[in-house]
Design a protein around this motif. Structure first.
Motif, short mmCIF file in Angstrom:
data_model
loop_
_atom_site.label_atom_id
_atom_site.label_comp_id
_atom_site.label_asym_id
_atom_site.label_seq_id
_atom_site.Cartn_x
_atom_site.Cartn_y
_atom_site.Cartn_z
N VAL A 88 5.15 6.37 9.86
CA VAL A 88 6.52 6.63 9.16
C VAL A 88 7.01 5.02 9.12
O VAL A 88 6.93 4.47 9.96
CB VAL A 88 7.29 7.55 10.06
N MET A 89 7.46 5.09 7.88
CA MET A 89 8.10 3.62 7.74
C MET A 89 9.57 3.79 7.30
O MET A 89 10.14 4.76 6.80
CB MET A 89 7.56 2.95 6.64
N THR A 90 10.27 2.52 7.37
CA THR A 90 11.59 2.65 6.87
C THR A 90 11.91 1.47 6.11
O THR A 90 12.49 0.26 6.52
CB THR A 90 12.73 2.65 8.03
N LEU A 91 11.38 1.19 4.64
CA LEU A 91 11.60 0.32 3.87
C LEU A 91 12.88 0.16 3.16
O LEU A 91 13.56 1.27 2.99
CB LEU A 91 10.42 0.21 2.55
N LEU A 146 11.89 5.74 -5.29
CA LEU A 146 10.48 5.25 -4.85
C LEU A 146 10.97 5.01 -3.21
O LEU A 146 10.02 5.37 -2.40
CB LEU A 146 10.31 3.94 -5.41
N VAL A 147 12.02 4.35 -2.83
CA VAL A 147 12.29 4.19 -1.31
C VAL A 147 12.43 5.27 -0.65
O VAL A 147 11.76 5.47 0.60
CB VAL A 147 13.60 3.33 -1.40
N THR A 148 13.10 6.44 -1.01
CA THR A 148 12.86 7.62 -0.59
C THR A 148 11.62 8.25 -0.31
O THR A 148 11.18 8.73 0.88
CB THR A 148 13.73 8.80 -1.32
N GLY A 149 10.78 7.93 -1.27
CA GLY A 149 9.63 8.65 -0.91
C GLY A 149 8.61 7.86 -0.24
O GLY A 149 7.65 8.42 0.68
N CYS A 150 8.85 6.62 -0.02
CA CYS A 150 8.15 5.80 0.81
C CYS A 150 8.49 6.03 2.38
O CYS A 150 7.63 5.99 3.15
CB CYS A 150 8.43 4.31 0.61
N ASN A 151 9.63 6.47 2.51
CA ASN A 151 10.15 6.70 3.80
C ASN A 151 10.11 7.99 4.13
O ASN A 151 10.80 8.43 5.22
CB ASN A 151 11.54 5.90 3.93
N GLN A 152 9.42 8.96 3.54
CA GLN A 152 9.39 10.39 4.00
C GLN A 152 8.73 10.48 5.34
O GLN A 152 7.99 9.59 5.88
CB GLN A 152 8.29 11.02 3.27
N LYS A 153 9.29 11.31 5.98
CA LYS A 153 8.88 11.74 7.49
C LYS A 153 7.40 12.60 7.36
O LYS A 153 6.88 12.45 8.40
CB LYS A 153 10.01 12.48 8.27
N ALA A 181 0.77 -1.26 -0.10
CA ALA A 181 0.04 -0.17 -0.07
C ALA A 181 0.87 1.31 -0.03
O ALA A 181 0.69 2.11 -0.75
CB ALA A 181 -0.90 0.06 1.30
N ARG A 182 1.89 1.24 0.85
CA ARG A 182 2.69 2.37 0.84
C ARG A 182 3.64 2.62 -0.48
O ARG A 182 3.59 3.68 -0.99
CB ARG A 182 3.77 2.20 1.81
N VAL A 183 4.14 1.69 -1.21
CA VAL A 183 4.67 1.66 -2.22
C VAL A 183 3.53 2.13 -3.40
O VAL A 183 3.88 3.13 -4.05
CB VAL A 183 5.29 0.36 -2.87
N LEU A 184 2.49 1.57 -3.53
CA LEU A 184 1.54 1.96 -4.53
C LEU A 184 1.13 3.48 -4.44
O LEU A 184 0.82 4.11 -5.28
CB LEU A 184 0.28 0.95 -4.40
N ALA A 185 0.79 3.85 -2.99
CA ALA A 185 0.42 5.29 -2.83
C ALA A 185 1.29 6.10 -3.07
O ALA A 185 1.17 7.31 -3.69
CB ALA A 185 -0.11 5.35 -1.53
N THR A 186 2.58 5.95 -2.85
CA THR A 186 3.73 6.68 -3.16
C THR A 186 3.96 7.08 -4.82
O THR A 186 4.29 8.04 -5.25
CB THR A 186 5.23 6.13 -2.53
N LEU A 187 3.85 5.86 -5.52
CA LEU A 187 3.87 6.08 -6.96
C LEU A 187 2.67 6.90 -7.40
O LEU A 187 2.91 8.00 -8.23
CB LEU A 187 3.62 4.62 -7.73
N MET A 188 1.43 6.96 -6.66
CA MET A 188 0.26 7.74 -7.19
C MET A 188 0.54 9.16 -6.65
O MET A 188 0.25 10.16 -7.42
CB MET A 188 -0.95 7.31 -6.28
#
Length: 232
Positions: free
Chosen positions: A52-55, A39-46, A15-22
């Motif tokens: 907040v995640m640390t993928l 993409l990883v940078t976007g997923c792990n934004q604060k 869900a986090r990866v998909l929403a970050t792409l969106m």
């Protein structure tokens, strides 16, 4: 057949990866499609993320592979780096406005219609809260033939004026696990009685101290309280 979250819910990472792409497709189109690193940078934004995640890159890649299998994302060939795009609207069969609301709910957690309208500014400009509510209602009443409901309206939180909405792409929502979803427990009767007794003991100790000090000064407790400032 559109993607059906009741049959195969997304994981939190997916869900986090998909929403970050969106999100990046709408807010930074010049950088889209995204490389794995971006993409990883976007997923792990604060900011603008709840939770907040640390993928890791490996976790993000695993999520991308699954999203590709579900036809919710696909890869495109860049100059030297593989880049990724979402296929959310086609994959779920929803209009732009509904996709925006679902993306925001995946990124930021449960929100009221008013919060969604404000947070959607960079994605899509809704005319008013009523238009947001209309699309939320449509998503909540989605027919089984189209994959079933994609959002749910949560019970009103204690002290809240409006009810929040949550997405169902990761399966049913555990309301008890949400922050402020349940009122704080009231103290047990015996605990409350213990607190009252402790306060009464403190008051009694203070009274005894005042009495002793007044006796040492040779004044009555009541007279000390009534004496004008600066007079003995």
């Amino acid at each position: 057949m559109p993607f059906d979250p009741s049959a195969r819910p997304l994981t939190a990472h997916e869900a986090r990866v998909l929403a970050t792409l969106m999100e990046k497709a709408r807010t930074v189109p010049d950088s889209y499609p995204l490389s794995l690193n971006a993409l990883v940078t976007g997923c792990n934004q604060k900011s603008s993320r709840d939770p907040v995640m640390t993928l890791s890159e490996a976790e993000a890649q695993e999520a991308l592979d699954e999203l590709k299998r579900l036809t919710l994302a696909f890869e495109t060939s860049g100059n030297r780096t593989t880049r990724w795009e979402h296929n959310f609207q086609r994959g779920l069969g929803v209009p732009e406005q509904s996709a925006v609301l679902l993306g925001l709910l995946m990124l930021r957690g449960p929100q009221t219609a008013g919060e969604l309208r404000i947070n959607a500014e960079r994605w899509y400009r809704f005319a008013d809260i009523s238009s947001v509510e209309a699309f939320l209602d449509e998503l909540q009443e989605r027919s089984p033939e189209k994959g079933g409901p994609l959002v749910v309206q949560l019970p009103r939180a204690p002290g809240a004026r409006e009810q929040r909405w949550a997405h169902l792409l990761c399966g049913p929502v555990d309301v008890s696990a949400l922050p402020s979803a349940t009122p704080a427990a009231s103290p047990a009767p015996h605990a409350l009685q213990a607190r009252v007794e402790a306060l009464e003991a403190q008051v009694a100790a203070l009274q005894a101290t005042v009495q002793r000090l007044c006796s040492e000064q040779g004044i009555a407790p009541g007279a000390a309280a009534m004496s004008p400032p600066g007079q003995d």
